[in-house]
Design a protein around this motif. Structure first.
Motif, PDB file in Angstrom:
ATOM      1  N   ILE B 422     -59.888 -48.937-106.977  1.00 57.87           N
ATOM      2  CA  ILE B 422     -58.457 -49.303-107.748  1.00 57.87           C
ATOM      3  C   ILE B 422     -57.470 -48.385-107.353  1.00 57.87           C
ATOM      4  O   ILE B 422     -56.237 -48.682-106.906  1.00 57.87           O
ATOM      5  CB  ILE B 422     -58.737 -49.480-109.284  1.00 57.87           C
ATOM      6  CG1 ILE B 422     -59.783 -50.474-109.453  1.00 57.87           C
ATOM      7  CG2 ILE B 422     -57.669 -49.702-109.914  1.00 57.87           C
ATOM      8  CD1 ILE B 422     -59.679 -51.876-109.239  1.00 57.87           C
ATOM      9  N   GLU B 423     -57.747 -47.064-107.223  1.00 58.21           N
ATOM     10  CA  GLU B 423     -56.865 -46.173-107.070  1.00 58.21           C
ATOM     11  C   GLU B 423     -56.190 -46.067-105.868  1.00 58.21           C
ATOM     12  O   GLU B 423     -55.147 -46.001-105.590  1.00 58.21           O
ATOM     13  CB  GLU B 423     -57.641 -44.609-107.246  1.00 58.21           C
ATOM     14  CG  GLU B 423     -57.835 -44.437-108.643  1.00 58.21           C
ATOM     15  CD  GLU B 423     -58.114 -42.664-108.985  1.00 58.21           C
ATOM     16  OE1 GLU B 423     -58.098 -42.359-110.092  1.00 58.21           O
ATOM     17  OE2 GLU B 423     -58.703 -42.209-107.928  1.00 58.21           O
ATOM     18  N   ALA B 424     -57.130 -46.510-104.696  1.00 58.09           N
ATOM     19  CA  ALA B 424     -56.724 -46.737-103.351  1.00 58.09           C
ATOM     20  C   ALA B 424     -55.535 -47.891-103.301  1.00 58.09           C
ATOM     21  O   ALA B 424     -54.901 -47.783-102.445  1.00 58.09           O
ATOM     22  CB  ALA B 424     -57.856 -47.129-102.264  1.00 58.09           C
ATOM     23  N   GLN B 425     -55.905 -48.765-103.842  1.00 58.59           N
ATOM     24  CA  GLN B 425     -54.758 -49.883-103.940  1.00 58.59           C
ATOM     25  C   GLN B 425     -53.655 -49.590-104.439  1.00 58.59           C
ATOM     26  O   GLN B 425     -52.526 -49.600-103.849  1.00 58.59           O
ATOM     27  CB  GLN B 425     -55.420 -51.123-104.732  1.00 58.59           C
ATOM     28  CG  GLN B 425     -56.641 -52.121-104.422  1.00 58.59           C
ATOM     29  CD  GLN B 425     -56.755 -53.347-105.289  1.00 58.59           C
ATOM     30  OE1 GLN B 425     -55.841 -53.473-105.596  1.00 58.59           O
ATOM     31  NE2 GLN B 425     -57.968 -53.613-105.190  1.00 58.59           N
ATOM     32  N   MET B 426     -53.691 -48.756-105.846  1.00 59.58           N
ATOM     33  CA  MET B 426     -52.429 -48.345-106.326  1.00 59.58           C
ATOM     34  C   MET B 426     -51.606 -47.460-105.254  1.00 59.58           C
ATOM     35  O   MET B 426     -50.378 -47.584-105.186  1.00 59.58           O
ATOM     36  CB  MET B 426     -52.885 -47.777-107.797  1.00 59.58           C
ATOM     37  CG  MET B 426     -53.351 -48.773-108.818  1.00 59.58           C
ATOM     38  SD  MET B 426     -52.290 -50.357-109.366  1.00 59.58           S
ATOM     39  CE  MET B 426     -51.216 -49.312-110.277  1.00 59.58           C
ATOM     40  N   ASP B 427     -52.447 -46.481-104.818  1.00 54.39           N
ATOM     41  CA  ASP B 427     -51.632 -45.643-104.033  1.00 54.39           C
ATOM     42  C   ASP B 427     -51.090 -46.291-102.873  1.00 54.39           C
ATOM     43  O   ASP B 427     -49.908 -45.962-102.429  1.00 54.39           O
ATOM     44  CB  ASP B 427     -52.607 -44.515-103.432  1.00 54.39           C
ATOM     45  CG  ASP B 427     -53.449 -43.580-104.251  1.00 54.39           C
ATOM     46  OD1 ASP B 427     -52.663 -43.687-105.481  1.00 54.39           O
ATOM     47  OD2 ASP B 427     -54.248 -42.984-104.120  1.00 54.39           O
ATOM     48  N   LEU B 428     -51.940 -47.140-102.179  1.00 51.68           N
ATOM     49  CA  LEU B 428     -51.186 -47.866-100.930  1.00 51.68           C
ATOM     50  C   LEU B 428     -49.909 -48.692-101.455  1.00 51.68           C
ATOM     51  O   LEU B 428     -49.018 -48.709-100.657  1.00 51.68           O
ATOM     52  CB  LEU B 428     -52.166 -48.763-100.500  1.00 51.68           C
ATOM     53  CG  LEU B 428     -51.853 -49.665 -99.315  1.00 51.68           C
ATOM     54  CD1 LEU B 428     -51.398 -48.703 -97.954  1.00 51.68           C
ATOM     55  CD2 LEU B 428     -52.918 -50.707 -98.849  1.00 51.68           C
ATOM     56  N   LEU B 429     -50.219 -49.402-102.294  1.00 46.52           N
ATOM     57  CA  LEU B 429     -49.011 -50.225-102.683  1.00 46.52           C
ATOM     58  C   LEU B 429     -47.829 -49.467-102.950  1.00 46.52           C
ATOM     59  O   LEU B 429     -46.819 -49.743-102.824  1.00 46.52           O
ATOM     60  CB  LEU B 429     -49.556 -50.924-104.075  1.00 46.52           C
ATOM     61  CG  LEU B 429     -50.385 -52.117-103.668  1.00 46.52           C
ATOM     62  CD1 LEU B 429     -51.100 -52.744-104.759  1.00 46.52           C
ATOM     63  CD2 LEU B 429     -50.080 -53.086-102.942  1.00 46.52           C
ATOM     64  N   ARG B 430     -48.045 -48.295-103.725  1.00 43.36           N
ATOM     65  CA  ARG B 430     -46.653 -47.365-103.844  1.00 43.36           C
ATOM     66  C   ARG B 430     -46.319 -46.830-102.545  1.00 43.36           C
ATOM     67  O   ARG B 430     -45.023 -46.881-102.512  1.00 43.36           O
ATOM     68  CB  ARG B 430     -47.144 -46.191-104.815  1.00 43.36           C
ATOM     69  CG  ARG B 430     -47.486 -46.724-106.160  1.00 43.36           C
ATOM     70  CD  ARG B 430     -47.685 -45.472-107.230  1.00 43.36           C
ATOM     71  NE  ARG B 430     -48.421 -45.927-108.459  1.00 43.36           N
ATOM     72  CZ  ARG B 430     -49.477 -45.539-108.510  1.00 43.36           C
ATOM     73  NH1 ARG B 430     -50.281 -44.923-107.659  1.00 43.36           N
ATOM     74  NH2 ARG B 430     -50.041 -45.902-109.894  1.00 43.36           N
ATOM     75  N   GLN B 431     -47.147 -46.624-101.606  1.00 44.74           N
ATOM     76  CA  GLN B 431     -46.744 -46.084-100.317  1.00 44.74           C
ATOM     77  C   GLN B 431     -45.966 -47.197 -99.661  1.00 44.74           C
ATOM     78  O   GLN B 431     -44.753 -46.686 -98.790  1.00 44.74           O
ATOM     79  CB  GLN B 431     -47.835 -45.719 -99.489  1.00 44.74           C
ATOM     80  CG  GLN B 431     -48.778 -44.640 -99.905  1.00 44.74           C
ATOM     81  CD  GLN B 431     -50.121 -44.451 -99.190  1.00 44.74           C
ATOM     82  OE1 GLN B 431     -50.067 -45.090 -98.203  1.00 44.74           O
ATOM     83  NE2 GLN B 431     -51.007 -43.662 -99.934  1.00 44.74           N
ATOM     84  N   VAL B 432     -46.082 -48.321 -99.737  1.00 50.14           N
ATOM     85  CA  VAL B 432     -45.165 -49.285 -99.024  1.00 50.14           C
ATOM     86  C   VAL B 432     -44.111 -49.743 -99.884  1.00 50.14           C
ATOM     87  O   VAL B 432     -43.377 -50.784 -99.504  1.00 50.14           O
ATOM     88  CB  VAL B 432     -46.156 -50.475 -98.290  1.00 50.14           C
ATOM     89  CG1 VAL B 432     -47.256 -50.132 -97.830  1.00 50.14           C
ATOM     90  CG2 VAL B 432     -46.611 -51.335 -99.708  1.00 50.14           C
ATOM     91  N   GLY B 433     -43.783 -49.040-100.840  1.00 48.74           N
ATOM     92  CA  GLY B 433     -42.646 -49.213-101.729  1.00 48.74           C
ATOM     93  C   GLY B 433     -42.596 -50.277-102.781  1.00 48.74           C
ATOM     94  O   GLY B 433     -41.524 -50.663-103.447  1.00 48.74           O
TER      95      GLY B 433
END
Lengths: 506, 506
Positions: B422-433
């Motif tokens: 889950i954390e990886a998803q949240m991180d990635l999604l934030r990274q792509v704006g």
């Protein structure tokens, strides 16, 4: 008999017929001249047997089904041709707002005129449910019954109607004069509740012709498997309708099928239908609980007595077996069950259809669900009142959005036991050795109201010896050669119509 | 840009993609080396675009439908081939008591291993309800959305799954090393409630391989039409079953369909079904009234807050329009409706089928009527308890004869928000704006319990950018070229999987 040899099946059949009709004719008091005429006609019936059965088979091969918009034009033209071929001099196809009908007259210069009500349509069918292809009208052996013709419409109503027409062919073939004039009305919407029968019967020329008749009857196969005949004094009325719950009309729930998980936040038209249906009948499903619904009058002592007299000749276990039923409502004994049958209105679910109806499941929240109902009415109840009560009931309970789509129906019908149409039946049946009983009314329906109600106010009923079963079900049949000498086969049925016309001429 | 000429539609598409991904990548903090790898892979994704879409189209052309016993063997073999072609070194077809599944592993010699859950089956469909043939997977213009692939399984789940496989093809095509090892389990019975998923996952070799993973996810299309993404922490459980009322089991009513007039003396299994159904939910159809039914725990403050945070980005009117709904249950505001959606169990009627279901009416008294139900469960409720309560309720109310035929289902599933998956998803999604929000649980169901329950006790979820809709409905689609730059098209979805694998490798 010693010198006889029976090599061919048809010889055996003919002997069986001769023996059976001899039995049926025993003890009759028919006058000599009439007997001679009828004996000649009977020979002609036997001679024409194969052609008559072939005519029935050809008819069954052409199913007219109003509900499916199937073959009504072909069917009405075929019906008109059947009438012309049988000797009706004037045959007209009449258009209605629905399917067309046939109006035909046969003027024999006779003193009396008799009305006939025919239907040329049949019930829907699913060939996969049949043991014999429903349009091939094959002659099949039915253990304990005899040789029967199996097909859609075999008994409801092409078989008996074709036997009546065969009677006219035989009278003509024997060179005899028709004992009565005939007026025929045939419709193609009987199976959808006869929504336009009034448009046929109340045309001035039809009404005028029918007004001269002593009554109107529909050919039928009235013998049960034991040969017993009951003469019915009418029929229940019927309303067929759909109750439709939908998101569109409700303004709640979805306007299309959506994923079932959304049930947690979206209302369900299918549950709404269930809840509305629940209010229509008692918990056991057997008592109508629609507010202010028309009330059925209590059953009369005369009708109870008719049922009691009839029960003596009925085999309850055989009846239950035939229907696949082990208990009547409330475990009633047969007398009480029959009293209920003839005197009580019904609200029945014919069909339920909503959402996903295929194999397995499909996780949808359906936007629409439908209950197909039929409601039977007894004399004293009017179709319009029943529909109005249902609508008011739904509205009062908060279900005004549920659509009540009436597809057909009509009021109940009654004829007095002393009408000539009825007395002639009773007399004839006794003459041929049967012990007919009167029956208060059919639980099924036919649009006799159009004849018995004003302005015509005629007697109306059914008549015909012979047997069949499976109307509206798979493997519908009509007996061609009976294995029970008390039950008439096809030729015997044809002769019953000949005899009835002579009896009505009296 | 002045010197550019766009003559071909594909050029326009590619530019749109470049612009969109540039927007999405803006402000990211990706490391330089990883960025370089991913840029090369992105070029490969663009290069392989047509082949990847063709692969999806070919897959849609082969529908496997367990409920119809259709193409499961062909489907599982195709699934195995897709896995082999995408680089899984070990691919096995596993038999179950139902439809077969696929178990596949890709060993990249990486430090971390990620689990994947696929389904190769699709929902039933009726081509007559579709505007584009459901197996042709045509690329059609959908106003306001873009170019979409329309076909059964487009979004549920072949589109996202094919995009994940395209990510593996692209990583390989770009000559890059897979950042993680993979363990794939694919089943062919998801749409009938995954009755044999345990027989796949709990095989010793599968359990052992999954035991090494940091969690299991299913590719999905998680963006809504505005581009918003919610990351779900689980899913409701589900039970699919049929309630069957029949004359045979009841011992009352008929054992076959009989003429409806007999309703006056014969009991009706269809009414019995209605009466039994009526006891299962409140009058508005929204509250379960099954005695001793498992109780849902109250919604937590944390979950309410998640919903509140998510609502800010949701367009209620658009959502209502999409569903054809004008009011939520009880006219709730969206926050309360969503609280109901995530926290409340449901008892839904998927389908009603009994007696005559064709056009018009047919005067039968049906011997059998069926309600197809699905019941959603929230954590704290067990499928077995729900079914047991339903059976006991029916028995107590005198409906013990009504069959409860469970066709599939499973318990709810939950994953903690601090799981790496889950954390990886949240991180990635934030990274792509994007501004992802957490969501308590899906109201729909998937058999994540088999991964999250002991003995595996893994994290489980869904991931994937892109958009699609119409699961279980006609005109199901998955976006190929998005007209909204905030919503990813096919290549953007593929890249989201590439990025997620790199993120999980950290």
């Amino acid at each position: 008999m010693k010198s006889f040899r029976f090599h061919r099946r048809s010889d055996v059949r003919r002997l069986a017929f001769v023996v059976a009709t001899a039995v049926l004719a025993a003890g009759t008091g028919l006058s000599h001249a009439r007997s001679a005429d009828q004996a000649a006609i009977k020979r002609e019936v036997t001679k024409q047997h194969d052609a008559s059965v072939k005519r029935l088979q050809d008819w069954i091969a052409l199913p007219s089904i109003a509900a499916e918009d199937r073959n009504s034009r072909e069917g009405v033209e075929y019906m008109a041709k059947l009438a012309r071929d049988a000797g009706f001099q004037k045959v007209e196809i009449l258009e209605t707002d629905g399917k067309p009908g046939v109006f035909a007259t046969l003027d024999a210069g006779a003193k009396k005129t008799v009305g006939l009500y025919f239907m040329y349509d049949v019930k829907q069918f699913d060939p996969s449910e049949w043991s014999s292809p429903p349009l091939e009208a094959r002659i099949v052996d039915k253990p304990g019954v005899g040789k029967v013709i199996m097909g859609r419409g075999a008994v409801n109503q092409k078989g008996p109607e074709s036997a009546f027409l065969a009677a006219l062919h035989a009278i003509c073939g024997a060179g005899k004069k028709m004992p009565v004039n005939l007026v025929l009305v045939a419709e193609g919407e009987e199976e959808i509740g006869s929504p336009h029968i009034g448009q046929l019967v109340h045309r001035p020329e039809v009404e005028a012709a029918l007004g001269k008749t002593i009554g109107v009857f529909m050919p039928s196969a009235s013998q049960d498997l034991d040969g017993n005949v009951t003469v019915s004094l009418g029929a229940k009325g019927v309303v067929e309708l759909e109750l439709v719950a939908s998101g569109e009309k409700w303004g709640r729930g979805p306007a299309k099928d959506i994923h079932s998980s959304l049930k947690a936040m979206v209302d369900s038209p299918a549950w709404r239908l269930v809840k509305a249906l629940d209010t229509l009948v008692s918990d056991d499903g057997n008592t109508i609980t629609i507010d202010n619904y028309p009330v059925a009058p209590p059953i009369s002592a005369e009708h109870k007595a008719m049922i009691a007299a009839s029960i003596a000749t009925r085999n309850e276990e055989k009846l239950k077996q035939q229907l696949g039923v082990s208990h009547w409502i409330d475990d009633l004994p047969l007398q009480a069950a029959y009293e209920r049958l003839v005197s009580q209105p019904t609200v029945n679910i014919e069909g339920l259809v909503g959402g996903y109806t295929g194999p397995g499941g499909k996780t949808v929240l359906p936007h629409r669900a439908v209950a197909k109902l039929d409601m039977r009415l007894v004399p004293g109840m009017k179709m319009d009142d029943a529909v109005a009560a249902l609508k008011a009931h739904l509205a009062k309970r908060g279900y005004a959005d549920i659509e009540v789509n009436v597809s057909g129906g009509y009021d109940p019908t009654s004829t007095r036991s002393d009408a000539r149409l009825i007395e002639a039946q009773m007399d004839l049946l006794r003459q041929v050795g049967l012990k007919p009983t009167l029956w208060p009314r059919n639980a099924g329906s036919y649009p006799g109201f159009v004849f018995t109600d004003p302005p015509l106010s005629l007697a109306s009923g059914h008549f015909g010896l012979g047997h069949g079963s499976g109307a509206h079900a798979p493997d519908e049949y009509y007996v061609i050669e009976s294995s029970n000498p008390s039950v008439r086969g096809y030729d015997g049925a044809v002769m019953s119509f000949v005899d009835y016309l002579y009896e009505l001429a009296k």
